[in-house]
Design a protein around this motif. Structure first.
Motif, PDB file in Angstrom:
ATOM      1  N   MET A  44       0.815  -1.210   0.000  1.00  0.00           N
ATOM      2  CA  MET A  44       0.000   0.000   0.000  1.00  0.00           C
ATOM      3  C   MET A  44       0.853   1.265   0.000  1.00  0.00           C
ATOM      4  O   MET A  44       0.325   2.355  -0.212  1.00  0.00           O
ATOM      5  CB  MET A  44      -0.950   0.005   1.202  1.00  0.00           C
ATOM      6  N   GLN A  45       2.149   1.157   0.215  1.00  0.00           N
ATOM      7  CA  GLN A  45       3.037   2.319   0.128  1.00  0.00           C
ATOM      8  C   GLN A  45       3.446   2.609  -1.313  1.00  0.00           C
ATOM      9  O   GLN A  45       4.008   3.666  -1.595  1.00  0.00           O
ATOM     10  CB  GLN A  45       4.281   2.104   0.992  1.00  0.00           C
ATOM     11  N   ILE A  46       3.150   1.701  -2.221  1.00  0.00           N
ATOM     12  CA  ILE A  46       3.444   1.905  -3.641  1.00  0.00           C
ATOM     13  C   ILE A  46       2.253   2.650  -4.245  1.00  0.00           C
ATOM     14  O   ILE A  46       1.125   2.143  -4.237  1.00  0.00           O
ATOM     15  CB  ILE A  46       3.673   0.560  -4.353  1.00  0.00           C
ATOM     16  N   PRO A  47       2.477   3.866  -4.752  1.00  0.00           N
ATOM     17  CA  PRO A  47       1.348   4.695  -5.215  1.00  0.00           C
ATOM     18  C   PRO A  47       0.455   4.026  -6.256  1.00  0.00           C
ATOM     19  O   PRO A  47      -0.769   4.138  -6.183  1.00  0.00           O
ATOM     20  CB  PRO A  47       2.032   5.932  -5.803  1.00  0.00           C
ATOM     21  N   THR A  48       1.023   3.322  -7.210  1.00  0.00           N
ATOM     22  CA  THR A  48       0.216   2.687  -8.256  1.00  0.00           C
ATOM     23  C   THR A  48      -0.701   1.623  -7.669  1.00  0.00           C
ATOM     24  O   THR A  48      -1.886   1.552  -8.011  1.00  0.00           O
ATOM     25  CB  THR A  48       1.138   2.062  -9.315  1.00  0.00           C
ATOM     26  N   VAL A  49      -0.164   0.813  -6.784  1.00  0.00           N
ATOM     27  CA  VAL A  49      -0.965  -0.247  -6.151  1.00  0.00           C
ATOM     28  C   VAL A  49      -2.049   0.372  -5.287  1.00  0.00           C
ATOM     29  O   VAL A  49      -3.214  -0.022  -5.349  1.00  0.00           O
ATOM     30  CB  VAL A  49      -0.064  -1.190  -5.316  1.00  0.00           C
ATOM     31  N   ARG A  50      -1.663   1.370  -4.482  1.00  0.00           N
ATOM     32  CA  ARG A  50      -2.626   2.015  -3.589  1.00  0.00           C
ATOM     33  C   ARG A  50      -3.767   2.648  -4.380  1.00  0.00           C
ATOM     34  O   ARG A  50      -4.945   2.476  -4.035  1.00  0.00           O
ATOM     35  CB  ARG A  50      -1.911   3.065  -2.740  1.00  0.00           C
ATOM     36  N   ASP A  51      -3.449   3.360  -5.462  1.00  0.00           N
ATOM     37  CA  ASP A  51      -4.496   4.010  -6.258  1.00  0.00           C
ATOM     38  C   ASP A  51      -5.427   2.991  -6.897  1.00  0.00           C
ATOM     39  O   ASP A  51      -6.638   3.185  -6.940  1.00  0.00           O
ATOM     40  CB  ASP A  51      -3.867   4.881  -7.339  1.00  0.00           C
ATOM     41  N   LYS A  52      -4.850   1.895  -7.379  1.00  0.00           N
ATOM     42  CA  LYS A  52      -5.680   0.872  -8.030  1.00  0.00           C
ATOM     43  C   LYS A  52      -6.603   0.183  -7.015  1.00  0.00           C
ATOM     44  O   LYS A  52      -7.792  -0.014  -7.279  1.00  0.00           O
ATOM     45  CB  LYS A  52      -4.788  -0.153  -8.710  1.00  0.00           C
ATOM     46  N   VAL A  53      -6.067  -0.161  -5.846  1.00  0.00           N
ATOM     47  CA  VAL A  53      -6.875  -0.842  -4.821  1.00  0.00           C
ATOM     48  C   VAL A  53      -7.949   0.095  -4.285  1.00  0.00           C
ATOM     49  O   VAL A  53      -9.123  -0.263  -4.218  1.00  0.00           O
ATOM     50  CB  VAL A  53      -5.981  -1.371  -3.675  1.00  0.00           C
ATOM     51  N   LEU A  54      -7.560   1.296  -3.900  1.00  0.00           N
ATOM     52  CA  LEU A  54      -8.541   2.222  -3.353  1.00  0.00           C
ATOM     53  C   LEU A  54      -9.549   2.661  -4.407  1.00  0.00           C
ATOM     54  O   LEU A  54     -10.717   2.892  -4.091  1.00  0.00           O
ATOM     55  CB  LEU A  54      -7.838   3.439  -2.742  1.00  0.00           C
ATOM     56  N   GLY A  55      -9.112   2.753  -5.647  1.00  0.00           N
ATOM     57  CA  GLY A  55     -10.043   3.111  -6.718  1.00  0.00           C
ATOM     58  C   GLY A  55     -11.105   2.050  -6.927  1.00  0.00           C
ATOM     59  O   GLY A  55     -12.268   2.356  -7.170  1.00  0.00           O
ATOM     60  N   SER A  56     -10.712   0.786  -6.811  1.00  0.00           N
ATOM     61  CA  SER A  56     -11.695  -0.277  -7.005  1.00  0.00           C
ATOM     62  C   SER A  56     -12.595  -0.443  -5.781  1.00  0.00           C
ATOM     63  O   SER A  56     -13.755  -0.805  -5.908  1.00  0.00           O
ATOM     64  CB  SER A  56     -11.000  -1.601  -7.329  1.00  0.00           C
ATOM     65  N   VAL A  57     -12.071  -0.141  -4.605  1.00  0.00           N
ATOM     66  CA  VAL A  57     -12.873  -0.274  -3.385  1.00  0.00           C
ATOM     67  C   VAL A  57     -13.836   0.893  -3.232  1.00  0.00           C
ATOM     68  O   VAL A  57     -14.993   0.712  -2.847  1.00  0.00           O
ATOM     69  CB  VAL A  57     -11.951  -0.377  -2.138  1.00  0.00           C
ATOM     70  N   LEU A  58     -13.366   2.090  -3.551  1.00  0.00           N
ATOM     71  CA  LEU A  58     -14.159   3.291  -3.291  1.00  0.00           C
ATOM     72  C   LEU A  58     -14.843   3.858  -4.529  1.00  0.00           C
ATOM     73  O   LEU A  58     -15.349   4.969  -4.500  1.00  0.00           O
ATOM     74  CB  LEU A  58     -13.252   4.373  -2.682  1.00  0.00           C
ATOM     75  N   SER A  59     -14.881   3.107  -5.602  1.00  0.00           N
ATOM     76  CA  SER A  59     -15.494   3.643  -6.824  1.00  0.00           C
ATOM     77  C   SER A  59     -17.008   3.718  -6.678  1.00  0.00           C
ATOM     78  O   SER A  59     -17.628   2.948  -5.946  1.00  0.00           O
ATOM     79  CB  SER A  59     -15.129   2.772  -8.020  1.00  0.00           C
ATOM     80  N   ASN A  60     -17.587   4.664  -7.412  1.00  0.00           N
ATOM     81  CA  ASN A  60     -19.045   4.799  -7.428  1.00  0.00           C
ATOM     82  C   ASN A  60     -19.588   3.887  -8.502  1.00  0.00           C
ATOM     83  O   ASN A  60     -19.648   4.244  -9.671  1.00  0.00           O
ATOM     84  CB  ASN A  60     -19.451   6.248  -7.710  1.00  0.00           C
ATOM     85  N   ARG A  61     -19.981   2.742  -8.119  1.00  0.00           N
ATOM     86  CA  ARG A  61     -20.532   1.784  -9.080  1.00  0.00           C
ATOM     87  C   ARG A  61     -22.023   1.990  -9.196  1.00  0.00           C
ATOM     88  O   ARG A  61     -22.732   2.117  -8.219  1.00  0.00           O
ATOM     89  CB  ARG A  61     -20.243   0.352  -8.624  1.00  0.00           C
ATOM     90  N   GLN A  62     -22.462   1.993 -10.426  1.00  0.00           N
ATOM     91  CA  GLN A  62     -23.883   2.090 -10.692  1.00  0.00           C
ATOM     92  C   GLN A  62     -24.482   0.684 -10.572  1.00  0.00           C
ATOM     93  O   GLN A  62     -23.881  -0.274 -10.985  1.00  0.00           O
ATOM     94  CB  GLN A  62     -24.121   2.636 -12.100  1.00  0.00           C
ATOM     95  N   PRO A  63     -25.677   0.587 -10.003  1.00  0.00           N
ATOM     96  CA  PRO A  63     -26.302  -0.732  -9.932  1.00  0.00           C
ATOM     97  C   PRO A  63     -26.546  -1.279 -11.340  1.00  0.00           C
ATOM     98  O   PRO A  63     -26.926  -0.532 -12.250  1.00  0.00           O
ATOM     99  CB  PRO A  63     -27.613  -0.504  -9.204  1.00  0.00           C
ATOM    100  N   GLN A  64     -26.348  -2.533 -11.499  1.00  0.00           N
ATOM    101  CA  GLN A  64     -26.547  -3.150 -12.804  1.00  0.00           C
ATOM    102  C   GLN A  64     -28.032  -3.444 -13.009  1.00  0.00           C
ATOM    103  O   GLN A  64     -28.696  -3.984 -12.136  1.00  0.00           O
ATOM    104  CB  GLN A  64     -25.750  -4.438 -12.917  1.00  0.00           C
ATOM    105  N   HIS A  65     -28.525  -3.051 -14.186  1.00  0.00           N
ATOM    106  CA  HIS A  65     -29.924  -3.327 -14.518  1.00  0.00           C
ATOM    107  C   HIS A  65     -30.008  -4.622 -15.306  1.00  0.00           C
ATOM    108  O   HIS A  65     -29.238  -4.865 -16.198  1.00  0.00           O
ATOM    109  CB  HIS A  65     -30.501  -2.167 -15.341  1.00  0.00           C
ATOM    110  N   GLN A  66     -30.983  -5.414 -14.952  1.00  0.00           N
ATOM    111  CA  GLN A  66     -31.128  -6.681 -15.655  1.00  0.00           C
ATOM    112  C   GLN A  66     -32.283  -6.642 -16.592  1.00  0.00           C
ATOM    113  O   GLN A  66     -33.283  -6.108 -16.481  1.00  0.00           O
ATOM    114  CB  GLN A  66     -31.320  -7.826 -14.668  1.00  0.00           C
TER     115      GLN A  66
END
Length: 66
Positions: A44-66
């Motif tokens: 997590m001290q590596i900026p690229t890894v931290r940004d990718k992990v936090l971006g996927s965890v904290l992203s605003n995902r839209q609910p998927q419509h079926q």
């Protein structure tokens, strides 16, 4: 001279075994709780890894419509 040869052969053989059983080695390493915490904190001290992990965890995902 012979001792140096034996050392080099041992080193190459050890590298081969580490590569061949790399996933077992990683699983054994990460199986220890404190080693896992250290590995994650270092990653997590590596900026690229931290940004990718936090971006996927904290992203605003839209609910998927079926």
């Amino acid at each position: 001279m012979l001792q140096r040869f034996v050392t080099m052969v041992s080193f190459v053989f050890s590298c081969y075994l580490l590569y061949k059983y790399r996933y077992r080695v990683i699983n054994a390493f990460l199986g220890k709780r404190w080693l896992r915490k250290v590995a994650i904190s270092m990653a997590m001290q590596i900026p690229t890894v931290r940004d990718k992990v936090l971006g996927s965890v904290l992203s605003n995902r839209q609910p998927q419509h079926q």
